[in-house]
Design a protein around this motif. Structure first.
Motif, PDB file in Angstrom:
ATOM      1  N   VAL A 185      -4.020  59.031  74.093  1.00  0.00           N
ATOM      2  CA  VAL A 185      -5.037  58.927  73.039  1.00  0.00           C
ATOM      3  C   VAL A 185      -4.499  57.975  71.974  1.00  0.00           C
ATOM      4  CG1 VAL A 185      -6.138  61.163  73.418  1.00  0.00           C
ATOM      5  CG2 VAL A 185      -4.178  60.998  71.852  1.00  0.00           C
ATOM      6  N   THR A 279      -7.392  72.406  82.480  1.00  0.00           N
ATOM      7  CA  THR A 279      -5.930  72.375  82.585  1.00  0.00           C
ATOM      8  C   THR A 279      -5.519  73.080  83.877  1.00  0.00           C
ATOM      9  OG1 THR A 279      -5.819  74.424  81.324  1.00  0.00           O
ATOM     10  CG2 THR A 279      -5.545  72.375  80.088  1.00  0.00           C
ATOM     11  N   LEU A 301      -0.455  70.542  76.188  1.00  0.00           N
ATOM     12  CA  LEU A 301      -1.672  69.743  76.383  1.00  0.00           C
ATOM     13  C   LEU A 301      -1.383  68.242  76.458  1.00  0.00           C
ATOM     14  CD1 LEU A 301      -4.069  71.657  73.949  1.00  0.00           C
ATOM     15  CD2 LEU A 301      -4.189  71.642  76.448  1.00  0.00           C
ATOM     16  N   LEU A 304      -2.782  66.367  79.391  1.00  0.00           N
ATOM     17  CA  LEU A 304      -4.239  66.225  79.321  1.00  0.00           C
ATOM     18  C   LEU A 304      -4.601  65.028  78.439  1.00  0.00           C
ATOM     19  CD1 LEU A 304      -7.111  67.219  79.975  1.00  0.00           C
ATOM     20  CD2 LEU A 304      -6.914  68.856  78.090  1.00  0.00           C
ATOM     21  N   ALA A 305      -3.906  64.878  77.316  1.00  0.00           N
ATOM     22  CA  ALA A 305      -4.134  63.704  76.447  1.00  0.00           C
ATOM     23  C   ALA A 305      -3.832  62.426  77.230  1.00  0.00           C
ATOM     24  CB  ALA A 305      -3.260  63.788  75.201  1.00  0.00           C
ATOM     25  N   LEU A 308      -6.692  61.810  79.818  1.00  0.00           N
ATOM     26  CA  LEU A 308      -8.070  62.079  79.424  1.00  0.00           C
ATOM     27  C   LEU A 308      -9.034  60.924  79.720  1.00  0.00           C
ATOM     28  CD1 LEU A 308      -9.961  64.049  77.966  1.00  0.00           C
ATOM     29  CD2 LEU A 308      -9.239  63.049  75.808  1.00  0.00           C
ATOM     30  N   GLY A 334      -4.101  69.010  70.639  1.00  0.00           N
ATOM     31  CA  GLY A 334      -5.428  69.524  71.003  1.00  0.00           C
ATOM     32  C   GLY A 334      -6.523  69.053  70.055  1.00  0.00           C
ATOM     33  N   ILE A 337      -7.544  65.655  71.305  1.00  0.00           N
ATOM     34  CA  ILE A 337      -8.244  65.802  72.590  1.00  0.00           C
ATOM     35  C   ILE A 337      -9.681  66.263  72.354  1.00  0.00           C
ATOM     36  CG2 ILE A 337      -8.334  67.174  74.740  1.00  0.00           C
ATOM     37  CD1 ILE A 337      -5.240  67.217  74.677  1.00  0.00           C
ATOM     38  N   ARG A 340     -11.964  63.544  70.932  1.00  0.00           N
ATOM     39  CA  ARG A 340     -12.426  62.573  71.934  1.00  0.00           C
ATOM     40  C   ARG A 340     -13.425  63.214  72.894  1.00  0.00           C
ATOM     41  NH1 ARG A 340      -8.991  61.175  68.547  1.00  0.00           N
ATOM     42  NH2 ARG A 340      -7.656  59.339  68.822  1.00  0.00           N
TER      43      ARG A 340
END
Ligand code: TXA
Ligand code: MG
Length: 352
Positions: A185, A279, A301, A304-305, A308, A334, A337, A340
């Protein structure tokens, strides 16, 4: 641009300032070309920040509204002095702790910074990226480099050179491939010009990390609510939107799994291709979806970022028409995330 030939250079992560490709890229930037390169957050589309004509090309290539200012990237503190009127106490602390890194600081600008870069504001956004290729290019060009994310306006930011190529081939002069980016991100944007430091865009550096250094830090109310006008012009635009319809699902863990599974059934019955973004805690829970993308865990997380934007592009590539993304807790990374995800989903929530 005279020809539709986008140059392509593949470089190792660590690269010397005398590398022939770096010398070539620096020369082209000095001549006013626009070239995409990796940073630790996402790929940026760079131009000489002191050359209004070069900067103008960025807006055309991206299809970016001209009222959305650019971040200027630097490699040394001497370059910062070229751009800003003064460096106050709080900025100094932030620079010491987080540069090079995913933090953009808003300063009062010097006259010589083009109005085009700042969209007519009297402030300029600056950051020192934490990526050896970006830093080497900026150092070799010996220029401050204006660089927005290297995507078509409205699309997810690019985290690989291939994403840049798909969006901008033929529209820009060159792409530097340095492999996938790490943070995934964009940088956090912070404004220190008011009474209390204010985060205008959550990103790679968390609010909690900023608070440890500065004490009180506020979040622009427009990030949490939707009524206020955001202070960072770019935050008002719809962004990152995949082609498929996207919803964020929020609520109690067990209920969420039930609800998502019933929606998968319902949408499949009417012929929709359903994609799930979650996740690894819930990877096995949605067997009937057409595509499940799972990264990281609720306790970590960061993966995940990192993935993404890639995930949003993968849904599109697979012709997914209906996307359900599980909400994450809005703390630490988070917060960025969720910010976005909300933009990608056009703020659409299924609350359980
Ligand atoms: O991680 C990043 O920040 C990436 C990489 C390439 O460095 N860059 C990036 O740039 O995300 P861009 O243009 O996609 O987003 C810049 C954001 C926009 O929301 C813009 O409105 C805001 O920064 N911004 C720029 N100058 C500003 C200023 N003077 N005051 C308030 N917001 C500003
Ligand atoms: Mg962007």
């Amino acid at each position: 641009m005279s020809e539709i030939t986008t140059m392509f250079w593949k470089l190792p992560h660590q690269v010397d300032i005398k590398h022939p490709d770096i010398v070539e890229i620096a020369k082209r930037l000095r001549q006013g070309e626009i070239i995409a390169f990796p940073t630790e957050t996402v790929y940026g589309l760079g131009a000489n920040a002191l050359d209004a004509k070069a900067v103008a090309k960025i807006f055309v290539a991206k299809g970016r509204p001209s009222d959305n200012p650019l971040i200027v990237h630097i490699a040394t503190m001497e370059q910062l002095a070229l751009l800003v009127e003064e460096i106050d106490e709080n900025s100094r602390k932030l620079i010491e702790h987080f540069w090079p890194g995913p933090l953009t600081i808003i300063f009062k600008k010097k006259e010589m910074v083009s109005e085009l870069v700042t969209a007519g504001l009297n402030t300029v956004a600056v950051r020192m990226p934490n990526h050896p290729i970006a830093l080497t290019i900026i150092e070799a060009a010996n220029l401050p480099i204006a660089a927005p994310s290297a995507n078509r306006s409205g699309k997810p930011s690019p985290t690989t050179a291939e994403h840049v190529f798909n969006d901008l081939n033929g529209k820009i002069d060159g792409i530097v491939d340095g492999g996938p980016t790490g943070v995934g991100v964009e940088s956090t944007v912070i404004d220190l010009t008011g009474d209390v430091p204010m985060v205008l865009r959550p990103g790679g550096v968390t609010i909690e990390e900023l608070q440890e250094v500065l004490g009180e830090v506020k979040l622009d109310p427009a990030i949490v609510g939707q009524k206020e006008q955001p202070r960072s012009p770019g935050m008002k635009y719809r962004h990152y939107a995949p082609t498929g319809e996207m919803w964020i699902v929020k609520g109690d863990d067990r209920e969420i799994i039930k609800k998502i599974n019933s929606l998968i059934k319902e949408k499949s019955l009417i012929g929709k291709k359903v994609g799930i973004l979650t996740t690894n805690d819930h990877r096995e829970s949605f067997q009937e979806a057409d595509l499940i993308l799972a990264y990281g865990t609720k306790d970590n997380l960061y993966p995940l970022a990192e993935h993404l934007y890639e995930a949003l592009r993968i849904f599109d590539l697979n012709g997914i028409d209906y996307i359900l993304a599980e909400a994450v807790e809005e703390k630490g990374i988070g917060l960025a995330i969720m910010n976005r995800l909300k933009k990608a989903a056009g703020e659409k929530f299924i609350q359980i």
